[in-house]
Design a protein around this motif. Structure first.
Motif, PDB file in Angstrom:
ATOM      1  N   SER A  63       1.754  -2.356  -3.559  1.00  0.00           N
ATOM      2  CA  SER A  63       2.214  -1.261  -2.718  1.00  0.00           C
ATOM      3  C   SER A  63       2.103   0.067  -3.447  1.00  0.00           C
ATOM      4  N   ARG A  68      -0.386   5.479   4.081  1.00  0.00           N
ATOM      5  CA  ARG A  68      -0.655   4.605   5.224  1.00  0.00           C
ATOM      6  C   ARG A  68      -1.836   3.683   4.940  1.00  0.00           C
ATOM      7  N   PHE A 159       4.792  -7.315   8.118  1.00  0.00           N
ATOM      8  CA  PHE A 159       4.300  -6.557   6.980  1.00  0.00           C
ATOM      9  C   PHE A 159       4.702  -7.220   5.662  1.00  0.00           C
ATOM     10  N   THR A 168       7.998  -6.900   3.716  1.00  0.00           N
ATOM     11  CA  THR A 168       8.251  -5.490   3.459  1.00  0.00           C
ATOM     12  C   THR A 168       8.663  -4.780   4.738  1.00  0.00           C
ATOM     13  N   THR A 170       8.046  -0.726   6.708  1.00  0.00           N
ATOM     14  CA  THR A 170       7.086   0.363   6.772  1.00  0.00           C
ATOM     15  C   THR A 170       7.681   1.506   7.589  1.00  0.00           C
ATOM     16  N   ALA A 223      11.289   3.952   5.659  1.00  0.00           N
ATOM     17  CA  ALA A 223      10.575   2.690   5.901  1.00  0.00           C
ATOM     18  C   ALA A 223      11.562   1.646   6.396  1.00  0.00           C
ATOM     19  N   TYR A 259      -0.590   2.104  10.273  1.00  0.00           N
ATOM     20  CA  TYR A 259       0.789   1.796   9.913  1.00  0.00           C
ATOM     21  C   TYR A 259       1.119   2.343   8.529  1.00  0.00           C
ATOM     22  N   GLY A 260       2.387   2.589   8.310  1.00  0.00           N
ATOM     23  CA  GLY A 260       2.834   3.096   7.026  1.00  0.00           C
ATOM     24  C   GLY A 260       2.619   2.083   5.917  1.00  0.00           C
ATOM     25  N   GLU A 261       2.432   2.584   4.712  1.00  0.00           N
ATOM     26  CA  GLU A 261       2.279   1.711   3.546  1.00  0.00           C
ATOM     27  C   GLU A 261       3.442   0.722   3.471  1.00  0.00           C
ATOM     28  N   PRO A 262       3.161  -0.582   3.404  1.00  0.00           N
ATOM     29  CA  PRO A 262       4.250  -1.554   3.251  1.00  0.00           C
ATOM     30  C   PRO A 262       4.960  -1.359   1.907  1.00  0.00           C
TER      31      PRO A 262
END
Length: 291
Positions: A63, A68, A159, A168, A170, A223, A259-262
């Motif tokens: 991560s 994203r 995620f 995770t 996000t 997140a 999608y947002g970074e996990p």
């Protein structure tokens, strides 16, 4: 027609606090949506959603903590594209390119990614091997491949730390849809790690017509999104199953996921995570599928 047996937001929050002695911090949401006859009609809102989440990260294991990731399906090889099944774990692999920290489940038979125009089996693009009419119904936002659940119109998104089995959260999730004709037929639900519903909304309809595009994306300041349910149209794709919006039948497929970074879940929330929305006891939502 839907059947809902969801607990309310307040009751879910109360149950979570009662069970774990904690509460989730509030996080402001931003909703981006657009629809129209061509890719240009949704590009601006899609780009704004990307900016909300941050810079695009490399698709490598681990991560980055912010930014994203995206999937446009075009990196999927012929061996995992129509007429072959697409593995729901494909984009949580341990190798560069496949390490994107996202997996898919469905109550249906599985998934397919549509064929491109030079595949070795000569399979028609746009899922036209399932029914020839789909060649006129659907179009790729980022050519040439599309994504669909098979035997269901429901996709669950989960995620992970990319390249691992560690769950995770996000900051947000968005999807591009092809051929949303009718209001209210295609929607996204976002849940936190306790199973609390954070957001529920419908993708805007582009109007009755073929090969149109719709986009819906939701982001938060923090997140807090652990799982997503995507409802695509009113029925699953199938031989003889036609897109007939005049009769209330709206067939829809998916393209780009953003999608947002996990990022790692807080330990207290990870303990509360359900194994999956379909397997969990908190949520029981069914959408009848018209054929």
């Amino acid at each position: 027609m839907r059947k809902l047996c969801l607990r309310t937001r307040s009751s879910l929050a109360f149950a979570s606090v009662f069970a774990a002695g904690l509460s989730l911090s509030a996080s402001a949401e931003t909703v981006r949506q657009a629809a129209g006859p061509d890719a240009a009609a949704i590009q601006s809102e899609l780009d704004s959603f990307r900016a909300d989440l941050g810079a695009l990260n490399p698709n490598v294991p681990g991560s980055f903590g912010a930014g994203r990731r995206e999937i446009n399906w075009d990196a999927v090889p012929d061996s995992a594209s129509s007429p072959n099944a697409f593995p729901g774990t494909f984009f949580n692999g341990t190798t560069t390119g496949r390490a994107r920290g996202i997996e898919f489940l469905t109550p249906g038979a599985g998934f397919e990614v549509s064929a491109d125009n030079d595949n070795p089996t000569g399979t028609p693009a746009d899922f036209a091997h399932i029914d020839p009419s789909y060649a006129d119904n659907f179009a790729a936002f980022s050519p040439q491949r599309l994504f669909a659940a098979i035997g269901s119109n429901v996709t669950e998104v989960r995620f992970f730390i990319p390249g691992t089995t560690t769950p995770t959260t996000t900051r947000g999730f968005g999807a591009v849809f092809s051929d949303v004709d009718l209001d209210g037929t295609t929607s996204i639900e976002l849940y936190d790690a306790t199973g609390e519903l954070l957001y529920e909304g419908a993708a805007p309809a582009a109007g009755i017509g073929d090969q149109t595009f719709s986009f819906l994306g939701v982001s938060f300041d923090e997140a807090i999104v652990a799982r997503v349910l995507v409802f695509s149209g009113t029925a699953a794709l199938g031989a003889g199953v036609l897109d007939e919006p005049g009769a209330g039948a709206d067939l829809v497929v998916m393209d780009d996921f953003v999608y947002g970074e996990p990022v790692p879940e807080p330990a207290s929330l990870a303990l509360l995570s359900v194994a999956g929305i379909f397997a969990g006891r908190r949520i029981c939502r069914l959408r009848s599928e018209k054929t």
